[in-house]
Scaffold this motif. Structure first.
Motif, PDB file in Angstrom:
ATOM      1  N   CYS A  31       0.814  -1.215   0.000  1.00 61.90           N
ATOM      2  CA  CYS A  31       0.000   0.000   0.000  1.00 61.90           C
ATOM      3  C   CYS A  31       0.848   1.265   0.000  1.00 61.90           C
ATOM      4  O   CYS A  31       1.897   1.321   0.639  1.00 61.90           O
ATOM      5  CB  CYS A  31      -0.920   0.017   1.210  1.00 61.90           C
ATOM      6  SG  CYS A  31      -2.080  -1.380   1.230  1.00 61.90           S
ATOM      7  N   ILE A  32       0.335   2.303  -0.671  1.00 66.57           N
ATOM      8  CA  ILE A  32       1.082   3.547  -0.833  1.00 66.57           C
ATOM      9  C   ILE A  32       1.133   4.378   0.448  1.00 66.57           C
ATOM     10  O   ILE A  32       2.020   5.210   0.615  1.00 66.57           O
ATOM     11  CB  ILE A  32       0.499   4.369  -2.001  1.00 66.57           C
ATOM     12  CG1 ILE A  32       1.494   5.454  -2.449  1.00 66.57           C
ATOM     13  CG2 ILE A  32      -0.872   4.955  -1.639  1.00 66.57           C
ATOM     14  CD1 ILE A  32       1.173   6.085  -3.787  1.00 66.57           C
ATOM     15  N   GLY A  33       0.191   4.156   1.360  1.00 65.89           N
ATOM     16  CA  GLY A  33       0.182   4.926   2.601  1.00 65.89           C
ATOM     17  C   GLY A  33      -0.741   4.317   3.635  1.00 65.89           C
ATOM     18  O   GLY A  33      -1.368   3.277   3.399  1.00 65.89           O
ATOM     19  N   THR A  34      -0.842   4.965   4.772  1.00 67.41           N
ATOM     20  CA  THR A  34      -1.595   4.398   5.896  1.00 67.41           C
ATOM     21  C   THR A  34      -3.105   4.368   5.648  1.00 67.41           C
ATOM     22  O   THR A  34      -3.795   3.471   6.127  1.00 67.41           O
ATOM     23  CB  THR A  34      -1.321   5.207   7.184  1.00 67.41           C
ATOM     24  OG1 THR A  34      -1.635   6.583   6.952  1.00 67.41           O
ATOM     25  CG2 THR A  34       0.138   5.095   7.600  1.00 67.41           C
ATOM     26  N   THR A  35      -3.619   5.329   4.883  1.00 67.24           N
ATOM     27  CA  THR A  35      -5.061   5.353   4.607  1.00 67.24           C
ATOM     28  C   THR A  35      -5.459   4.184   3.725  1.00 67.24           C
ATOM     29  O   THR A  35      -6.463   3.502   3.970  1.00 67.24           O
ATOM     30  CB  THR A  35      -5.456   6.684   3.925  1.00 67.24           C
ATOM     31  OG1 THR A  35      -4.965   7.771   4.705  1.00 67.24           O
ATOM     32  CG2 THR A  35      -6.963   6.796   3.800  1.00 67.24           C
TER      33      THR A  35
END
Length: 220
Positions: free
Chosen positions: A181-185
C-alpha cells in the motif's frame, strides 16, 4: 517466479523498475477519474487540495479557474502540479490528518475552499468543523470503480488508494497475497480484508514498487 498485480497502469519508467526484478507483473486500472461540472468563485483566498486529480480538474479549463492566493495540499505530486500551474503552495504534508492539524492550529480565523472528489475522506472537513473554521467544499471529479475478476492468485497486489482496494475486493479475494500500500489510509482499507499488509516507505508509486520487489525477493 513471484507475481504481482498492480491496480494502476505504470509509466514506462515505472515498468523498468520491475523488468530486472525477477518478478512477473500484470497491471490494470482498478479505478478511473471523471471530471464533473462545478462552479467556483473568481477569487479564492485559501484553497485545500488532497489529491492531484482535484488539481487536474480545477485547471483543466483555465478560463474557469479562480485566482488563488494560497494553496495547502497533501502530497508532493499534488504540490508539484500546483506549482506547475503557477500556484503558491504554503504548506504540504504527507497525510490529510497532518494538514488538518496544521490548519486548525495556524489558520483558525481563515476561510477555505476544499477542492476534492466524491470519495474524499472526512478527516479535514471534520477537523475544520470541530474548530468552527469556515470552509466550502467543491467536488471537481468522481472516482469510478472498474472491477475486474482474476482467475489466478498473485503473490502481491499493489494498491494506490482506498478506492482501488474496494474495486479489487469487489471481484476478488486477497487470500495469501501481500497487499502493498502507498500509505496508511490505503493500508487501513486493505486491513479490512487481509492481515498481510505492507506499507511503502514513501507515498510514491516508485516506493510501492521498490517495497514489493524487495519483500517478494526475500519471501519464501
Amino acid at each position: 517466479m513471484k507475481s504481482i498485480l498492480a491496480t494502476k497502469k505504470f509509466t514506462l519508467a515505472q515498468k523498468e523498475l520491475l523488468l530486472n526484478s525477477g518478478l512477473t507483473f500484470v497491471e490494470y486500472n482498478a479505478i478511473s477519474i471523471e471530471f464533473i461540472p462545478f462552479n467556483t468563485p473568481k477569487q479564492v483566498e485559501n484553497a485545500i487540495f488532497t489529491s492531484k486529480n482535484a488539481v487536474k480538474a480545477l485547471f483543466s479549463d483555465k478560463k474557469k479557474t479562480p485566482e488563488i492566493k494560497n494553496c495547502f495540499c497533501v502530497g508532493e505530486i499534488t504540490k508539484a502540479l500546483l506549482e506547475e500551474n503557477g500556484q503558491k503552495v504554503v504548506k504540504t504534508t504527507l497525510y490529510g490528518s497532518e494538514l488538518a492539524n496544521y490548519l486548525t492550529k495556524n489558520h483558525k480565523n481563515d476561510t477555505f475552499y476544499f477542492f476534492c472528489g466524491n470519495k474524499r475522506l472526512d478527516t479535514i472537513p471534520k477537523a475544520l468543523k470541530e474548530e468552527n473554521i469556515t470552509f466550502s467544499e467543491i467536488e471537481t471529479y468522481e472516482t469510478v470503480l472498474n472491477p475486474k475478476h482474476f482467475q489466478r492468485q498473485f503473490d502481491g497486489v499493489l494498491f494506490f488508494s482506498p478506492s482501488a482496494v474496494q474495486s479489487f475486493v469487489s471481484e476478488n479475494k486477497l487470500k495469501n497475497s501481500i497487499a502493498f500500500c502507498i500509505g496508511t489510509t490505503t493500508a487501513a482499507e486493505a486491513k479490512k480484508y487481509t492481515e498481510n499488509v505492507v506499507i511503502a516507505n514513501s507515498t510514491s508509486v516508485e516506493s510501492v514498487i521498490a517495497k514489493a520487489v524487495k519483500t517478494l525477493k526475500n519471501y519464501d
